[in-house]
Design a protein around this motif. Sequence first.
Motif, PDB file in Angstrom:
ATOM      1  N   ASN A 114     -19.342  36.988  13.161  1.00 32.70           N
ATOM      2  CA  ASN A 114     -19.679  35.210  13.218  1.00 32.70           C
ATOM      3  C   ASN A 114     -19.764  34.569  12.831  1.00 32.70           C
ATOM      4  OD1 ASN A 114     -19.177  35.979  16.276  1.00 32.70           O
ATOM      5  ND2 ASN A 114     -21.978  36.596  16.456  1.00 32.70           N
ATOM      6  N   MET A 133     -11.437  30.918  17.424  1.00 39.15           N
ATOM      7  CA  MET A 133     -11.347  32.750  17.166  1.00 39.15           C
ATOM      8  C   MET A 133     -11.172  32.964  16.246  1.00 39.15           C
ATOM      9  SD  MET A 133     -11.032  35.641  20.345  1.00 39.15           S
ATOM     10  CE  MET A 133     -12.121  36.698  20.424  1.00 39.15           C
ATOM     11  N   ALA A 143     -14.057  40.292  15.594  1.00 36.54           N
ATOM     12  CA  ALA A 143     -14.140  38.760  15.559  1.00 36.54           C
ATOM     13  C   ALA A 143     -14.945  38.286  16.135  1.00 36.54           C
ATOM     14  CB  ALA A 143     -13.587  38.427  16.790  1.00 36.54           C
ATOM     15  N   ILE A 145     -16.261  33.858  17.195  1.00 39.49           N
ATOM     16  CA  ILE A 145     -16.365  32.727  18.152  1.00 39.49           C
ATOM     17  C   ILE A 145     -16.942  31.621  17.767  1.00 39.49           C
ATOM     18  CG2 ILE A 145     -15.821  31.326  20.108  1.00 39.49           C
ATOM     19  CD1 ILE A 145     -15.397  34.660  21.204  1.00 39.49           C
ATOM     20  N   GLY A 161     -17.723  38.849  21.254  1.00 37.47           N
ATOM     21  CA  GLY A 161     -16.731  38.549  20.285  1.00 37.47           C
ATOM     22  C   GLY A 161     -16.411  39.799  20.144  1.00 37.47           C
TER      23      GLY A 161
END
Length: 316
Positions: A114, A133, A143, A145, A161
Amino acid sequence: MKSIYWGIDVGGTGIKLGAFLKDGSLLLKREVQTDLTDHGRRILPDISRIIRSMAEEQGWDWAQMAGAGIGIPGPVRRDGYVERCVNLGWMGFNPQKELSELLHIPVTAGNDANMAAMGEYWQGGGKGYRSLMLITLGTGVGAGIVLDGGHILYGAKGLGGEIGHTVICPEEPLRCTCGHYGCLDQMASATGIVRNAHRFLEKDARLSVLREIPEFSCRDVLDAAKDGDPVAEETVRYCLGFLGKSIAYASYIVDPEVFILGGGVSNAGKYMLNIVKDAYQANAQLADTFAEIRLARLGSEAGMIGCAGAAVVQNP
């Protein structure tokens, strides 16, 4: 008097620390080893000591310290609580609160993915967009977001995410580390690309340069594919096709303006980007216009930069 924000990216082997101005200008940075002894209890006191030392060396007044952000390799709740971080040995405590008490400034904690997403949003490939993203393609698929002008999506349990553990290929015979079969992590990561390349070589008699490399890497597969090697090319299109499809599905849920691709696999550049875009557009059926898909720009410093960016957003 200029305000100073600290970005602290904590990894299992090293910690990156940087001092930034509000506009993202880097003043200085340092990298130190992570002390994992005593279940990681020395990490935060070490960070506090090093930051104070760096500030003292520069002759900065502590009143200039406006805030800090810290990225952690594991799930982090919105309030900074970490239930479990196996890479650091942390169990059931709040590093955001503890570091704030050590430094006497506001601290914002978040998952490292993040924070990397925040870095790309603030100063990288997502600069100028209101939502993004970031998908990192390395040993696994991670990932992060960022939505609505700088708000990180944490989720109720800090799992927002986690696209890497969505099942995208249920016929996959091997079990993922999470317990499921056919996660995106198994298909589009560097590890997944190598594993699938071996499978294609076993069932395909065509000539391939990969047969001449005893222990080929993901980079070898990508380079061979770009050079027109038929088995490598088929492997890459197969694996990255799942990534494009996953991005299409994510767009139905999150709908960011731009998807940013980072990590080692993204070093294949426009070649991999075009494959992913084609698969995304083939599977995104509900929108009249498509989201942008771009490459990350900040590399390994995205997390450190994003931590400072998160501190700026929380303490403008």
